[in-house]
Write an enzyme that holds these catalytic residues in place. Structure first.
Site, PDB file in Angstrom:
ATOM      1  N   TYR A 233      82.502  33.388  15.419  1.00 38.42           N
ATOM      2  CA  TYR A 233      83.439  32.374  14.930  1.00 38.42           C
ATOM      3  C   TYR A 233      84.814  32.554  15.565  1.00 38.42           C
ATOM      4  CZ  TYR A 233      85.996  29.431  11.614  1.00 38.42           C
ATOM      5  OH  TYR A 233      86.785  28.456  11.049  1.00 38.42           O
ATOM      6  N   THR A 298      95.961  40.981   2.108  1.00 39.59           N
ATOM      7  CA  THR A 298      96.744  39.804   1.728  1.00 39.59           C
ATOM      8  C   THR A 298      96.210  38.550   2.417  1.00 39.59           C
ATOM      9  OG1 THR A 298      98.391  40.014   3.508  1.00 39.59           O
ATOM     10  CG2 THR A 298      98.800  41.230   1.456  1.00 39.59           C
TER      11      THR A 298
END
Length: 415
Positions: A233, A298
């Site tokens: 990807y 995060t």
């Protein structure tokens, strides 16, 4: 002996004294106009065709109702949308002088029945465009666009062309994923070149890999593992960006590139492995929310309507990109889990598991460029957008159960 010329005709030899008067000229007894129309009809017919052709060539061209874009041979899988707007998508910001109706465009959206694609289609249809959706329903659904069925400005074609966006789906068949990113992008760029369209590539923040720069700016080249489990990807999208720019430089195709960061909202696949959909589905089902690693990774989460607005601004602007489209509000996985608990169930539990391979530790977009050149920035906060997504998930997860319960109650009452 004198030679003699012998006449071998069938009749008698003409006499030099015979006289044949010149044929009578009809125009001497007919009016000139009647003579011209009677003996020069073909000339007048050709002249009429020439005049009519010149007249229609001077008229402004308009699209033929029901006409179709020819779609080239497309390639496997799907799902972040690629958009093609014929005639270059020109028209600036789309503002129209007062009293004049905006001219709708004809737009092709690959992956238009998926999560992001279907919201983009809604926006295009609402503003008066005609939309062709190409989708193979691997992660998308007809239910996402069923409300457009019967609209003469909407067309749906079942075909493979774009790429799935979640790790669960693109790791399912990595060869097909990278093939789609390369060959599928080539096919759509070829179509854009043939019809003179503007081409929008929806790339991804995954091109930055596990970034060594934080936050990420568009000039950062990334830190991608070319042989990792996510490379089908990540590298596939990097190649798609390369092809897009090569077509722009080499074939003068008008292109735009968006790098999309984590996006959430209604119509997301419920079990696609992405953190927001995972947490919401698990909390609704009273299952432990799965946190991989220590939960200090995060991410930045933007609501889908903000992304769609950014894509529209990019497509209608004059800047190629790439542009980061994301919300710079940064959350750790544990902070996200806390927001989900506050929204759905304060008693929801967290379960820690080993981290996945090549999972980026930090992800936050620098959107300075989008603010300055596109006039775009996200408006929907996580605490405002998440409840909208929860409502959609609740209906889809428990909808059949609620309907079955209601049916059973009605039947018991009738008995």
């Amino acid at each position: 002996m004198a030679s003699e010329m012998i006449y071998r005709g069938h009749g008698s030899q003409p006499s030099p004294d015979d006289y044949s008067p010149k044929p009578h000229k009809p125009w001497l007894c007919l009016r000139p106009s009647r003579y011209l129309f009677r003996h020069h009809r073909l000339s007048f017919l050709l002249l009429g065709f020439l005049i009519a052709s010149a007249f229609f060539m001077l008229l402004p061209s308009s699209p033929v109702p029901g006409s179709h874009l020819s779609v080239p041979e497309l390639q496997p899988s799907r799902f972040l949308p690629t958009t093609i707007m014929p005639d270059g998508g020109r028209g600036g910001s789309g503002k129209v002088p007062l009293g004049l109706k905006r001219k709708g465009r004809r737009v092709l959206v690959t992956g238009g029945a998926g999560f992001v694609g279907s919201h983009l289609v809604d926006r295009l249809i609402a503003r008066g465009d005609s939309v062709i959706v190409v989708d193979n329903f691997f992660t998308g659904s007809k239910e996402n666009v069923v409300h457009h069925f019967g609209n003469p400005r909407f067309e749906l074609i079942r075909h493979d062309v774009a790429c799935p966006a979640s790790p669960v789906h693109y790791k399912f068949n990595p060869v097909k994923t990278i093939k789609t990113n390369v060959v599928g992008t080539l096919n759509m760029l070829g179509l854009a070149k043939r019809v003179g369209a503007r081409f929008l590539l929806t790339s991804t923040s995954e091109v930055y890999g596990d970034p060594l720069q934080h936050p990420q700016v568009e000039t950062y080249w990334g830190n991608v593992n070319p042989i990792g489990v996510r490379s089908c990807y990540d590298e596939g999208k990097r190649v798609a960006e390369t092809l897009t720019m090569d077509y722009h430089r080499g074939a003068s195709v008008e292109v735009r590139i968006a790098r999309i960061f984590n996006t959430y909202g209604p119509r997301m696949c419920i079990d696609d492995g992405r953190v927001v959909s995972n947490f919401v589905a698990q909390a609704l089902r009273k299952e432990p929310m799965t946190v991989y690693g220590d939960g200090m990774q995060t991410r930045s989460f933007q609501y889908v309507s903000d992304l769609v607005e950014g894509l529209i601004q990019l497509m209608e602007g004059e800047h190629i990109g790439p542009f980061n489209l994301g919300n710079p509000g940064e959350f750790t996985m544990l902070e996200l889990a806390t927001v989900v608990k506050e929204t759905i169930d304060l008693d929801a539990r967290i379960e820690f598991r080993p981290n996945t391979e090549d999972d980026p530790h930090k992800r936050k977009p620098d959107i300075t460029r989008a603010k300055e050149l596109l006039g775009w920035e996200p408006k929907v906060s996580l605490r405002k957008g998440l409840p909208l997504m929860v409502t959609d998930f609740r209906k889809r997860i428990f909808g059949d159960h609620i309907q079955e319960t209601a049916t059973s109650t009605t039947k018991s009452s009738s008995d």
